[in-house]
Scaffold this motif. Structure first.
Motif, mmCIF file in Angstrom:
data_model
loop_
_atom_site.group_PDB
_atom_site.id
_atom_site.type_symbol
_atom_site.label_atom_id
_atom_site.label_comp_id
_atom_site.label_asym_id
_atom_site.label_seq_id
_atom_site.Cartn_x
_atom_site.Cartn_y
_atom_site.Cartn_z
ATOM 1 N N ASP A 266 0.860 -1.191 0.000
ATOM 2 C CA ASP A 266 0.000 0.000 0.000
ATOM 3 C C ASP A 266 0.901 1.248 0.000
ATOM 4 N N THR A 267 0.303 2.395 -0.268
ATOM 5 C CA THR A 267 1.046 3.652 -0.162
ATOM 6 C C THR A 267 0.229 4.634 0.676
ATOM 7 N N LYS A 268 0.925 5.670 1.201
ATOM 8 C CA LYS A 268 0.230 6.619 2.081
ATOM 9 C C LYS A 268 0.282 8.035 1.517
ATOM 10 N N SER A 269 1.188 8.891 2.019
ATOM 11 C CA SER A 269 1.144 10.313 1.638
ATOM 12 C C SER A 269 1.551 10.573 0.196
ATOM 13 N N ASP B 174 5.727 6.636 -0.411
ATOM 14 C CA ASP B 174 5.545 6.450 1.044
ATOM 15 C C ASP B 174 4.864 5.095 1.213
ATOM 16 N N VAL C 265 3.939 0.978 2.395
ATOM 17 C CA VAL C 265 3.631 0.058 3.492
ATOM 18 C C VAL C 265 3.846 -1.350 2.954
ATOM 19 N N GLU D 58 1.595 3.464 13.732
ATOM 20 C CA GLU D 58 1.686 4.038 12.395
ATOM 21 C C GLU D 58 0.629 3.481 11.456
ATOM 22 N N GLU D 59 0.257 2.217 11.652
ATOM 23 C CA GLU D 59 -0.563 1.555 10.632
ATOM 24 C C GLU D 59 -1.990 1.242 11.069
#
Ligand code: IPD
Length: 269
Positions: free
Chosen positions: A32-35, A39, A41, A68-69
């Protein structure tokens, strides 16, 4: 109480570290990705955090959890566990041996502006190095007491830093580091803020500064650095927060803070 919490923090970090080390596939993939698209996961970030949450709820059901997750769990004891299941996820993805599990327990709101870190552990997974601290009890690396370097001029200081994941933030951070580089011994970008703060604690870096650290990146490392004799602060008299964190021996921090203030390092994107 502090010693019991420090022992538990170390047990949690080492247990999650064992999962991460033994369960690392030959090829780690992005789950997965975040910002931003870089970024990332991995499945192990979420597996490690699930394990930490399970162990914390079993051992300390009355405490809160901030990780964080996952979603924040609000407790009733006034204590919150602040955990980063893999700090240095990009290093983990590439197999660079600089990633860690960071576990801290803080009193008060789990907000770096006001919290009081009580105990913490940063466990560097690839070589098993384990940094621990309890409030008022000192900081240790594999059981041996550690302390920051003596203050030295910026021109002779080795400075760690890190960068955010968005283009705008990086453009601003690049300008700051470009102004800093000619004024210091050298710059290191290790890729794990928790390990940067521990490197300051053990004298492997003189200073660390970074804009954008999340509570889980800094909670344990902040306590370990402070207990090793560091000042950990923001700019303009503010506490260390996501806006800016500067760590090191008092005299060196004062010089770096002055320079970062002139550069406006805690402003903008
Ligand atoms: C990152 C690391 C990195 C820092 C980034 C953090 P993650 O944490 O600590 O050194 O520069 O700001 O986000 O994403 O690997 O847990």
């Amino acid at each position: 109480m502090t010693d019991t919490l420090a022992t538990l923090a170390a047990h949690l970090a080492v247990t999650a570290g064992t999962l991460i080390r033994d369960g690392r596939p030959d090829e780690v993939v992005v789950a997965d990705t975040k910002s931003s698209p870089i970024d990332v996961v991995t499945k192990m970030d979420t597996d490690s955090e699930q394990l930490l949450r399970h162990l914390i709820s079993a051992a300390r059901p009355q405490d809160g959890i901030l990780g964080e997750e996952g979603d924040a769990v609000v407790g009733t004891s006034g204590l919150t566990w602040v955990v980063d299941p893999i700090d240095g996820t990009v290093n983990y993805l590439y197999g660079l041996p600089a990633y860690a599990v960071s576990v801290a327990v803080v009193a008060g709101e789990p907000d770096p502006a006001t919290w009081v870190p009580i105990a913490g552990c940063v466990h560097r997974v690839p070589d098993g190095a384990t940094y621990t601290a309890g409030r008022g009890r000192g900081a240790y690396l594999d059981g041996a007491r550690i302390s920051v370097n003596d203050a030295r001029p910026l021109s002779h200081s080795l400075v760690g830093t890190g960068f955010g994941y968005t283009t705008e933030r990086r453009r601003a951070q690049g300008a700051v580091v470009a102004a800093l580089l000619p004024r210091v011994r050298d710059i290191r970008r290790i890729g794990s803020a928790a390990l940067d703060l521990c490197a300051v604690a053990s004298g492997h870096l003189d200073l660390h500064y970074e804009r954008g650290l999340k509570p889980w990146d800094m909670a344990a490392g902040q306590l370990i650095a402070t207990e090793a004799g560091a000042v950990v602060t923001g700019l303009h008299g503010r506490p260390a927060t996501e806006q800016m964190t500067v760590a090191g021996p008092a005299g060196s921090v004062a010089d770096l803070v002055r320079l970062l203030e002139v550069l406006g390092a805690d402003e903008g994107p």
